[in-house]
Design a protein around this motif. Structure first.
Motif, short mmCIF file in Angstrom:
data_model
loop_
_atom_site.label_atom_id
_atom_site.label_comp_id
_atom_site.label_asym_id
_atom_site.label_seq_id
_atom_site.Cartn_x
_atom_site.Cartn_y
_atom_site.Cartn_z
N HIS A 78 11.11 77.53 79.37
CA HIS A 78 11.46 77.64 77.97
C HIS A 78 12.08 76.32 77.50
O HIS A 78 12.41 75.44 78.30
N THR A 79 12.22 76.21 76.18
CA THR A 79 12.82 75.01 75.56
C THR A 79 13.98 75.46 74.67
O THR A 79 13.88 76.48 73.99
N SER A 80 15.05 74.69 74.69
CA SER A 80 16.20 74.95 73.82
C SER A 80 16.61 73.66 73.14
O SER A 80 16.46 72.57 73.71
N TYR A 102 19.90 71.78 71.53
CA TYR A 102 21.35 71.79 71.47
C TYR A 102 21.83 70.79 70.42
O TYR A 102 21.36 69.64 70.40
N ALA A 129 23.29 76.24 69.72
CA ALA A 129 22.11 76.17 70.58
C ALA A 129 21.02 77.03 69.96
O ALA A 129 21.29 78.14 69.50
N CYS A 130 19.82 76.50 69.91
CA CYS A 130 18.69 77.23 69.33
C CYS A 130 17.60 77.37 70.39
O CYS A 130 17.13 76.38 70.95
N SER A 131 17.22 78.59 70.69
CA SER A 131 16.20 78.85 71.69
C SER A 131 14.82 78.82 71.04
O SER A 131 14.56 79.55 70.07
N SER A 178 11.02 79.60 70.55
CA SER A 178 10.16 80.73 70.90
C SER A 178 9.00 80.27 71.78
O SER A 178 8.48 79.17 71.62
N CYS A 211 13.49 75.48 65.24
CA CYS A 211 14.82 75.01 65.67
C CYS A 211 15.20 73.71 64.96
O CYS A 211 16.38 73.48 64.66
N SER A 247 22.53 78.16 85.63
CA SER A 247 21.11 78.38 85.32
C SER A 247 20.57 79.57 86.11
O SER A 247 21.14 80.66 86.04
N ASP A 264 27.24 75.96 76.64
CA ASP A 264 26.28 76.22 77.70
C ASP A 264 26.37 75.16 78.79
O ASP A 264 26.48 73.96 78.50
#
Length: 444
Positions: free
Chosen positions: A53-55, A57, A77-79, A81, A102, A295, A380
């Motif tokens: 996945h990608t996030s 920050y 932080a934005c996750s 999709s 994001c 993690s 995080d």
């Protein structure tokens, strides 16, 4: 009012105006004091493009740094999709499009007047390392599309690249120790200082495609491939950091399935992690400090409620119970869990435990020293904060702006006196006009 009386009143008003003028000058001549304008904040954006996945920050820090390094805090932080960007090898444009929600969110947080000066980075980890090994052309196409998407936003985009395993591990180490205040701490003297006699912690990171171990050894590291140097807040740090590609949780499960498949057939699977059965011995020097495991280590064991300081015997017993449970029993134990979580509960937890015990050589004696964490101080734990901290070393500092001015009480008094002077001046002018008008009428 007779002209003589009016002249007397006017002379009185002029005298008062004179006194008020002198008072204002006295107030203005009071020694000025230096005042510091509130510090301006700078912002930075970091994409963590992992294998699964990608996030995004969003960080900020005061423009005036401490010994060359920013005091960075996480804003949000934005996750993103969907899967990690390496999964878009056959649809590169989809990788870029996935980042936009994001980025739109970030544009609502970073002040508009600061967006074009906001440094923005995308760091890819083991998923893209594997894709580059499999097909470098597809990897470059993915990077081109994500760079194109980020470039459409008014930010200071500074590139997308693959982090080395040592970078990923060492940046995670910085994050852990920064959040636990072993690198810098706000002292009772109300200033940021390097903590004295504080032991730094090691860092254990488990991703989807790789695992990292990083710590500060008691002896110099001779292998350049595992030696990392940082200077943070005026202090030098020499670290040991080793990344094991293909030993991430997702790849380990794939290797297990591949081994089972190959054992039951003569088919050969072409993949960097298991061309003929992946072979690499995980050997690491003795840990000289307590480690933080985050993690995948945290998420896997937290699902089984095993991150609260349980003994190794208790952890072993719980995992054994999970692995011997039927599907129906698992559903009763974890009624809100997804099918994927239930399916992988036994294998993932067993692998995490095996990696810690047989790979990193923890034992019943050293197990209690491991701290399983997801967040510290609402931030995080991962490599991105450490990455941003290190980059602030290269972003120019802005010293606090200072202005010279009168104390606020002097300004208030001077303003009130000036207002009175204006009122008296208006009244004097009005009286003079009235006198002239009256004199004019008397002559008619």
């Amino acid at each position: 009012m007779s002209p003589r009386l009016l002249r007397a009143v006017s002379r009185g008003w002029l005298a008062v105006l004179g006194l008020l003028t002198v008072a204002v000058f006295v107030l203005v001549l009071i020694p000025a004091k230096d005042a510091v304008v509130p510090t301006r904040f700078k912002y930075g954006l970091v994409f963590d493009a992992g294998s699964t996945h990608t996030s995004l920050y969003i960080y900020r820090w005061p423009a005036d740094k401490e010994n060359g390094t920013g005091i960075v805090s996480q804003v949000e932080a934005c996750s993103v999709s969907g899967p990690g960007i390496s999964s878009y090898a056959d649809n590169p444009a989809g990788a870029g499009a996935s980042l936009k929600p994001c980025l739109d969110r970030a544009m609502k947080i970073v002040p508009a007047e600061q967006q074009r000066e906001t440094p923005t980075y995308l760091g890819a980890t083991a998923g893209m390392r594997l894709l580059r090994m499999e097909n470098s052309t597809k990897a470059e196409q993915v990077f081109a599309e994500v760079s194109k998407a980020i470039g459409e936003y008014p930010v200071d985009f500074r590139g997308a690249r693959i982090l080395t395993g040592s970078e990923e591990g060492s940046f995670g180490w910085i994050t852990v120790n920064y959040l636990l205040e072993t690198l810098v701490k706000f002292s009772f003297a109300e200033r940021w200082e390097h903590p004295q006699d504080t032991e730094v912690l090691g860092a254990l990171d488990l991703g989807g495609a790789s695992t990292q171990i990083t710590f500060q050894p008691g002896v110099p590291v001779e292998d350049r491939n595992t030696s990392v140097f940082f200077r943070l807040y005026g202090t030098n740090y020499s670290l040991y950091s080793h990344s094991y590609l293909c030993y991430g949780q997702s790849q380990a499960l794939k290797m297990l399935l591949a081994a089972l498949h190959q054992a039951s057939s003569s088919a050969q699977i072409s993949h960097p992690c298991y061309p003929q059965g992946y072979q690499e011995n995980i050997t690491v020097a003795e840990l000289y400090d307590s480690p933080c495991a985050f993690s995948g280590f945290y998420h896997t064991l937290h699902f089984l409620n095993l991150t609260g300081g349980q003994s190794l015997s208790s952890v072993n017993a719980t995992i054994a119970q999970i692995c011997s449970s039927s599907w129906e029993q698992l559903q009763l134990l974890f009624p809100t869990a997804s099918r994927t979580q239930l399916r992988d509960a036994c294998t993932a937890s067993s692998y995490s435990l095996t990696l810690l015990l047989q790979g990193y050589k923890f034992s019943h004696t050293t197990w209690p020293s491991i701290h399983f964490v997801q967040q510290v101080a609402n931030t995080d734990v991962g490599w991105t904060l450490g990455y941003m901290l290190n980059l602030t070393n290269m972003i120019p500092s802005e010293p606090p702006a200072a202005v010279t001015g009168l104390p606020s009480c002097s300004w208030i008094a001077a303003t009130v006196l000036l207002a009175i002077m204006l009122i008296l001046t208006f009244c004097l002018l009005a009286a003079t006009c009235c006198q002239r008008n009256s004199s004019g009428y008397e002559h008619l």
